[in-house]
Design a protein around this motif. Structure first.
Motif, PDB file in Angstrom:
ATOM      1  N   ILE A 160      -2.323  -1.416  -3.223  1.00  0.00           N
ATOM      2  CA  ILE A 160      -0.982  -1.317  -4.081  1.00  0.00           C
ATOM      3  C   ILE A 160      -0.024  -2.675  -4.054  1.00  0.00           C
ATOM      4  N   ARG A 161       0.963  -2.645  -4.837  1.00  0.00           N
ATOM      5  CA  ARG A 161       1.611  -3.481  -5.134  1.00  0.00           C
ATOM      6  C   ARG A 161       2.655  -3.669  -4.199  1.00  0.00           C
ATOM      7  N   SER A 162       2.808  -4.801  -3.321  1.00  0.00           N
ATOM      8  CA  SER A 162       3.918  -4.882  -2.334  1.00  0.00           C
ATOM      9  C   SER A 162       4.408  -6.145  -2.422  1.00  0.00           C
ATOM     10  N   SER A 181       5.779  -1.275 -11.495  1.00  0.00           N
ATOM     11  CA  SER A 181       5.416  -2.554 -10.915  1.00  0.00           C
ATOM     12  C   SER A 181       4.636  -3.541 -11.347  1.00  0.00           C
ATOM     13  N   THR A 216      -2.084  -5.196  -1.489  1.00  0.00           N
ATOM     14  CA  THR A 216      -2.169  -4.645  -0.549  1.00  0.00           C
ATOM     15  C   THR A 216      -2.828  -3.421  -0.114  1.00  0.00           C
ATOM     16  N   LEU A 217      -4.010  -3.479   0.732  1.00  0.00           N
ATOM     17  CA  LEU A 217      -4.856  -2.310   0.712  1.00  0.00           C
ATOM     18  C   LEU A 217      -4.659  -1.561   2.263  1.00  0.00           C
ATOM     19  N   PRO A 218      -3.811  -0.257   1.687  1.00  0.00           N
ATOM     20  CA  PRO A 218      -3.484   0.530   2.940  1.00  0.00           C
ATOM     21  C   PRO A 218      -4.614   1.479   3.283  1.00  0.00           C
ATOM     22  N   PHE A 228       8.094  -6.637  -5.034  1.00  0.00           N
ATOM     23  CA  PHE A 228       6.778  -7.366  -5.514  1.00  0.00           C
ATOM     24  C   PHE A 228       7.288  -8.556  -6.415  1.00  0.00           C
ATOM     25  N   SER A 258       6.838  -1.115   2.265  1.00  0.00           N
ATOM     26  CA  SER A 258       6.350  -1.186   0.765  1.00  0.00           C
ATOM     27  C   SER A 258       6.934   0.094   0.184  1.00  0.00           C
ATOM     28  N   PHE A 259       6.765   0.364  -0.940  1.00  0.00           N
ATOM     29  CA  PHE A 259       7.447   1.464  -1.511  1.00  0.00           C
ATOM     30  C   PHE A 259       6.650   2.984  -0.858  1.00  0.00           C
ATOM     31  N   GLU A 260       5.724   2.699  -0.196  1.00  0.00           N
ATOM     32  CA  GLU A 260       5.039   4.129   0.357  1.00  0.00           C
ATOM     33  C   GLU A 260       5.838   4.771   1.552  1.00  0.00           C
ATOM     34  N   ALA A 288      -1.150   1.156  -8.968  1.00  0.00           N
ATOM     35  CA  ALA A 288      -0.649   0.352  -7.828  1.00  0.00           C
ATOM     36  C   ALA A 288       0.750   0.489  -7.359  1.00  0.00           C
ATOM     37  N   SER A 289       1.505   1.385  -8.117  1.00  0.00           N
ATOM     38  CA  SER A 289       2.884   1.803  -7.125  1.00  0.00           C
ATOM     39  C   SER A 289       2.802   3.134  -7.242  1.00  0.00           C
ATOM     40  N   ALA A 290       1.676   3.848  -7.276  1.00  0.00           N
ATOM     41  CA  ALA A 290       1.917   5.378  -7.276  1.00  0.00           C
ATOM     42  C   ALA A 290       1.884   6.064  -5.846  1.00  0.00           C
ATOM     43  N   THR A 310       3.458   0.450   5.799  1.00  0.00           N
ATOM     44  CA  THR A 310       2.155   0.163   5.155  1.00  0.00           C
ATOM     45  C   THR A 310       1.421  -0.751   6.080  1.00  0.00           C
ATOM     46  N   LEU A 311       0.272  -0.425   6.432  1.00  0.00           N
ATOM     47  CA  LEU A 311      -0.386  -1.259   7.507  1.00  0.00           C
ATOM     48  C   LEU A 311      -1.655  -1.965   6.865  1.00  0.00           C
ATOM     49  N   ARG A 344       9.643  -0.012  -8.807  1.00  0.00           N
ATOM     50  CA  ARG A 344       9.493   0.633  -7.625  1.00  0.00           C
ATOM     51  C   ARG A 344       9.296  -0.315  -6.374  1.00  0.00           C
TER      52      ARG A 344
END
Lengths: 338, 338, 338, 338
Positions: free
Chosen positions: C239-241, D211, C249-251, B242, A241-243, C210-212, A249-250, D240
Motif C-alpha cells: 500500500i501507499r503510506s 494515492s 508498504t507491505l502489510p 504519502f 496508514s489509511f488502513e 495501492a490505497s484500497a 499497519t505492521l 487517502r
C-alpha cells in the motif's frame, strides 16, 4: 549533497551557491547539464545547511547523499550489537521473546502472567506501570507499585523486566526496578527523555513513532547512543496508514531494511502492530521468518477483564502455541530462540 | 456503544454480553437482526471497557457512539472560547496572527523580526528558544537566553510571545517569560507535559501530532483542560501522508470540522504545513477563507542564513504582502483580523 | 445499520427517520440513551441508502453493521477456494509460487526465465505483455508478441502463465494465451474490466489497489464473482503510506485478516511490496510464515539489463535460495509448497 | 540523474557505471567524496534506465534530477492554458464553477439542478451517467439516457456539461453529448482510457487518484497531452490518508504547487474532498483563496433522496450562499469568477 538549480541560472547565481557551499566547509563541483545545472557539495553534510540552501529562490531542490545518523550506522560498526540481559538475548541471530500484559494490574495478575510466559519459553516480561493513555479518563497505571510488582515477578522467575518510562523525571526511578527501559511510540521524539535514558547504563527498547520515517527512527536512537548508552533495540510496532481494519499497519520489511543500515537489534511488536489478538500469531511467525531479533507480545491471563489492550492480548494458551510455531520457523531458518 | 456479535451467537453468549455491559454501568438492549445480533449499550461509555468487550471471541466489533472527550466538546460549552493576550485575539470571529522566526538566533535577529512583523500587522511573536530537532547534531536553541530575548522583544513591541516548552521540568521557566506556551507536534501525546501546562494559567497553543486523529487531538487538549487551564488553541500544522512534494499535507478541512465539535479556537500553521516558502502565501489566504481563528507563520529577516527552517520562512517583505491579502479576505467574509 | 442522531432530536425527527428506515425495507428500533438517541435499522443494508440517511442534518453519523460484500464472504462459503491450474495450486494450505520477469522482453529472456524458475520449483510463470507504465515514454510491453512467447514458454515448461490484462477490449485476446488473468493494482477499480474478466472462465489474480481498503478490495472481487467467475485470487502487493524507503508498504497482516473474512486465496507480491531486490527474500519467507496461499516474485535472468523493474528483480540464483528457505518454513508449519 | 555508490567502490565498479551511463546516451561525471562516490549522469534521463542502475549491488541509490513529464511542464509552455467551453472558463485568473448532482437520476432532477445552479452563477453542469461504484450492488447510472438528459439540460440552460467516461469503448458515445470529458480518480492510471480521450478534441477534467503523487498525476495528464489533446484540467479531489473523519483529505497546497510546475488549470472538488456537506462551503472559499482555477461541487435538489453521494451534496440554497461568498473572495483577490 546535490543542489539542483532552477533552469537558466546566471553565472553570478552559480558563483553565490559555490561560495555558500564552501562556507559550509564542503567542496563544490559544478556540473552543467542540458536542462539543469547541479552543484555537488562534497564532505560531511550532516552539520546542516540544507534548508538554508533551499531557501534560495534560484534553487529547485537539495538532495542529501549521506544518511543523517552516524553512531547507529552499520558503516560505523559493521558487527551486530547483541543485547543480553539475564536470559534475554536479542541480535546476532538470537530472537528474544518478551511477553506479558499491557499494564500491571495486581500482584496476582503479573505473577500469573510471568509464570505462564516463562513456562512457554519467554525470557523477557513486559508490563506497564506508567501508562500513556490517549484519554485522561483511562487507567494510567499502578506507577511505583507496579514497578515493585514487576521486580518481584523478576525475582521469582528470572525473566528480564521491560517497562516504559514516560518522562525524564522518572528515569532514575524506573531504572531502579527494570532491566530494560522502554520508550513508547508517542515519545520517540521526546528528546529530553531520549537524552535521559542515554545517560543510564541499561538497555533501551525504543519504539518507532507511528509516523516516523526510518531516518527519524535512527536519529532518535542516535540521541540515546550519543549520550553513551550503546544498548538500544529498535522496535517496529506498526505505522499509521489509511488502513483501519487493523489498529496500525505492521511493515515487516523494516526488519531487513534496518539490518542493512544499522547494527542495532530489531524487535517486532505484533500486538500493537495489528491490535487484534487473532492476527497476532501469524504475525509472530512472519516476524521470525523476516529475521527479527526479538518479539514483544501482549499476553494476559484473562484478556476479557484486562484494564487495557484486552482486544489485542493473547491468552497464555494461545501464546504457548505461538511459541511452538515460532520455534519451528526459527529452527528451520537457523535462528536461535533463547 | 454498539456491540456487534459474530453470526449465530448462542443465547448464553448474548446473556454473558448483556451481563458484561450491565456490569459496566450501562443499559443493554438486544436487537436481533437477520444476519447479526447487536447489543446497544446505553450510558456514558467513556469510562472504557470497549477493548475488553472486543476481546470476546464471539464479538465481531464494538462501535462507540459518543465522542471520547467532554470538556473540549461544544456540547459542554456551545459558545466559542476566545483567547485574548495583549493584542492577540483568537476565536469568535477574530483571526490572530503570530509571526516570527523558527528559532531565536540573536538579539538583532529577534528584534528585527519583531519590529517587522509588528509593522505588518501581526499581534503575536513566535520564536523557539528550546528547539526539538530530529537530529542530535542540529542547533538545539538558545534556551533561557532565547527566552530573555523574546521577553525583551515583547517589551519593546507589545507583541504577545508564543514559544515552545518541551519537557515538564521547563514549564515554570518558560511560563515566566512567555505569554502563550506552545506544545509542539512531537509532544502532542507527552501526557506529563500536557498535565504540567494544564496547571499553569497561561494560554496554550497545542499543535496537532503529524499522525493524530481528531479524537486524539481533542483528547490531548482534554488533558490540559482537565487540569483547569481553559485556554487552549488547537493548531493544525499538517499531517504525514504519502505526499512528499510538501513537508506535510495541510488539511484545511480541520478548521470547519473542529468548529462543529469544539469551542476552542483553531489556528493554522502554513509554514510547517507546506515546508516551502512559496506555498505559504496562498495557504494563508486559504486558511482565513476556511474560517481559521489564527495563523502562525515563520518569518525571518534573512531566511538564507536562518539556523533552522530557512526553506519555509517568509521574508518580512513577503509577509507584509501576505497580511494585505489575508486582510482583504477577512474583510470580504466579515472576520476580524486584529 | 446504526443511525446516531444529534443531541436532543425532536419526536418528529425520530419519527421521520423511522419512516425513512422502514421505507428502505429495514426494521427500525429506537433506543434512547442519556446523551444520544440511536436507531438500529435491521435487515440487509447492502442495497444502499446510508448516504441518504447521513444527509439529514439531524443525523450525526451512520454506522454499517454488515460487510458490504456477499459472494466473497466466508459466511457465504466457509470452505476455502482452491485454485488449480496446471501444477499451480493456491489455497487450502497450498502455497503456489509464480515467478518471472516484470516484462516479456525477448524469446531468449522469457525462455531462460521460465526454465530457471521452473528448475527452482516455481509452478507459475509471470511476465507482462501489456504493461501499464506511469510514464507514456516508458516501454509499454511487447503486446501480442509477448503473449505468444509466454505461451511458448508454457508449452515447453508446463508452467501456468499469469499475465496482465489492462482493458476490457483485450480480455479475449489475453485469455487466449494465458492461464491466469492478472488485474493490476491501478485497475482494481476499473469496473468494466472486472466485469469483463468475470465473464471469462479462467482464474483471475486481482491485485489490491495501492490505497484500497479491505472492503473495497473484496468488493472489486465481488464484481468478478458476481459475473459467475468463481476463481479469484487476491494479491496483496503493498500500500501507499508515508514510508518512502520502500516502494510501497507491505502489510502481511492482510493474509490472516482476509483468511477470516473470505474463502478466496491470498497471494503476496514482495517484489512490488518492497521495490528493492535485497528486501524480497525475507519478505518471501515471512509471507509463507504468515500463511499466504501464494507468492508472485519478479525474477529476471539479468536484472541489470531489465527493461522494467530491474531494481526489484531477483536473479535466478537468488530466487533458488529463496525457494529453499520458503520450503523450509512451509515444511515447519505444515503448508504444502507445490 | 545522480548515482550514489555504496562505500568504497572499486575503480572497476566506477568504470562499469560510467560505461553504463554513457550507453544510455548520458554524460558521466565522477565525483569522489569523503564518504561516498557519486556519478552525475547528465542529459535527458526520461527515457528510463534508472531502475536498471539501481539493480547494481554496488549502487546505494539513484536520484532523478529532472521532472519526468514534458508537455505538461511550465518549462515547455510558460503561459497558462485557459480552457473555455461555452461560458465556462478555467485558468489564467478565471475561476469556473461546475455544479450539479452526483448522478443523473431523472429528467426532473437534472433539469431542476441545472436551472438552480445556473441561477446561482455556475457555468458548468456536472452529473454522472456512467457511475463507477465501489459495490456491484449500487446504482450504476442511467447510461446513454443520462447523457441525453444532460444534453437537454445544456440546451435549455447553456451550461457546459461535464460528465465521466469510464472505459475507452464509451469515449465516442460520451463525447457526442458532453462538453468536457471527466476521468474519475479510480481511472487516473487507466492508460488506454487516457489515450482514448487524448485522441478526442474536447477538454478533459482529469481527477487525481486518491494515492497519486504529483509526478504520477502530471504523467497521467501527459498521456492525454501526448495524443494531441491540449485541453486538460487537473482536478484535486482529496487523497487517502489516515484521516477518517472526512471521506478524503483535501490538500489545497496542490493548487500553488501545480501552478509552479504546469500551465494546466487546477480545479478543486470539495465535495469528494471532504464527503460531508457542511464542510463543503468553507472549503470552496478556501479553494478560491488558494488560487484555484475552478470548482466542481455536488448540488442536488433533494439530497435526502439522492441515489448517490447525498451526504456530501449541497442543497441549491446552500450552493447559492457558497457562490456569494466565493465571489467576495474572488473579488478581494482579483480573480474572475465567470
Amino acid at each position: 549533497m546535490i543542489v539542483v538549480m532552477k533552469p537558466h541560472p546566471t553565472p553570478e547565481m552559480i558563483q553565490t551557491m559555490v561560495e555558500r557551499v564552501e562556507k559550509m566547509g564542503l567542496k563544490a563541483h559544478v556540473i552543467e547539464g542540458t536542462e539543469r545545472t547541479v552543484i555537488a557539495a562534497v564532505g560531511d553534510e550532516r552539520d546542516g545547511g540544507r534548508e538554508a540552501l533551499e531557501s534560495y529562490e534560484e534553487v529547485e531542490k537539495v538532495m542529501p547523499i549521506l544518511a543523517p545518523y552516524k553512531i547507529a550506522s552499520s558503516e560505523t560498526k559493521p558487527e551486530p550489537t547483541v543485547i543480553r540481559v539475564r536470559d534475554l538475548v536479542m541480535g546476532g541471530g538470537n530472537v528474544g521473546v518478551i511477553a506479558g500484559p499491557c499494564s500491571v494490574e495486581s500482584e496476582e495478575q503479573i505473577m500469573e502472567s510471568a509464570r505462564k510466559v516463562k513456562a512457554a519459553g519467554a525470557t523477557g516480561l513486559r508490563g506497564g506501570a506508567f501508562k500513556p493513555r490517549t484519554s485522561p479518563y483511562a487507567f494510567q497505571g499502578m506507577k511505583e507499585d507496579g514497578l515493585k510488582l514487576l521486580a518481584a515477578a523478576r525475582d521469582e522467575t528470572g525473566l528480564a523486566v521491560v517497562t516504559e518510562v514516560m518522562t525524564p523525571h522518572h528515569v532514575e526511578l524506573v531504572a531502579k526496578y527494570t532491566d530494560v527501559l522502554q520508550i513508547g511510540a508517542r515519545n520517540m521524539q521526546n528528546y529530553h527523555l531520549l537524552q535521559a535514558v542515554g545517560e543510564i547504563r541499561k538497555p533501551v527498547l525504543l519504539k518507532r513513532g507511528a509516523s516516523a520515517t526510518m531516518d527519524e527512527f535512527l536519529l532518535a536512537a542516535e540521541y540515546i547512543l550519543d549520550q553513551g548508552n550503546q544498548e538500544v533495540a529498535l522496535c517496529e510496532r506498526g505505522i499509521r496508514s489509511f488502513e483501519a481494519h487493523t489498529r496500525f499497519t505492521l511493515p515487516l520489511a523494516t526488519v531487513p531494511y534496518l539490518r542493512q543500515r544499522t547494527h542495532l537489534p530489531v524487535v517486532i511488536d505484533p500486538s500493537h502492530g495489528t491490535g487484534i489478538a487473532s492476527l497476532v500469531p501469524p504475525m509472530c511467525t512472519a516476524a521470525v521468518a523476516a529475521g527479527a531479533d526479538g518479539l514483544i507480545i501482549e499476553v494476559h491471563p484473562d484478556p476479557k477483564n484486562a484494564m487495557s489492550d484486552g482486544a489485542q492480548s493473547l491468552t497464555p494458551e494461545a501464546f504457548e502455541k505461538v511459541m511452538l510455531r515460532c520455534r519451528k520457523v526459527a529452527d528451520a531458518l537457523d535462528y536461535k530462540m533463547s
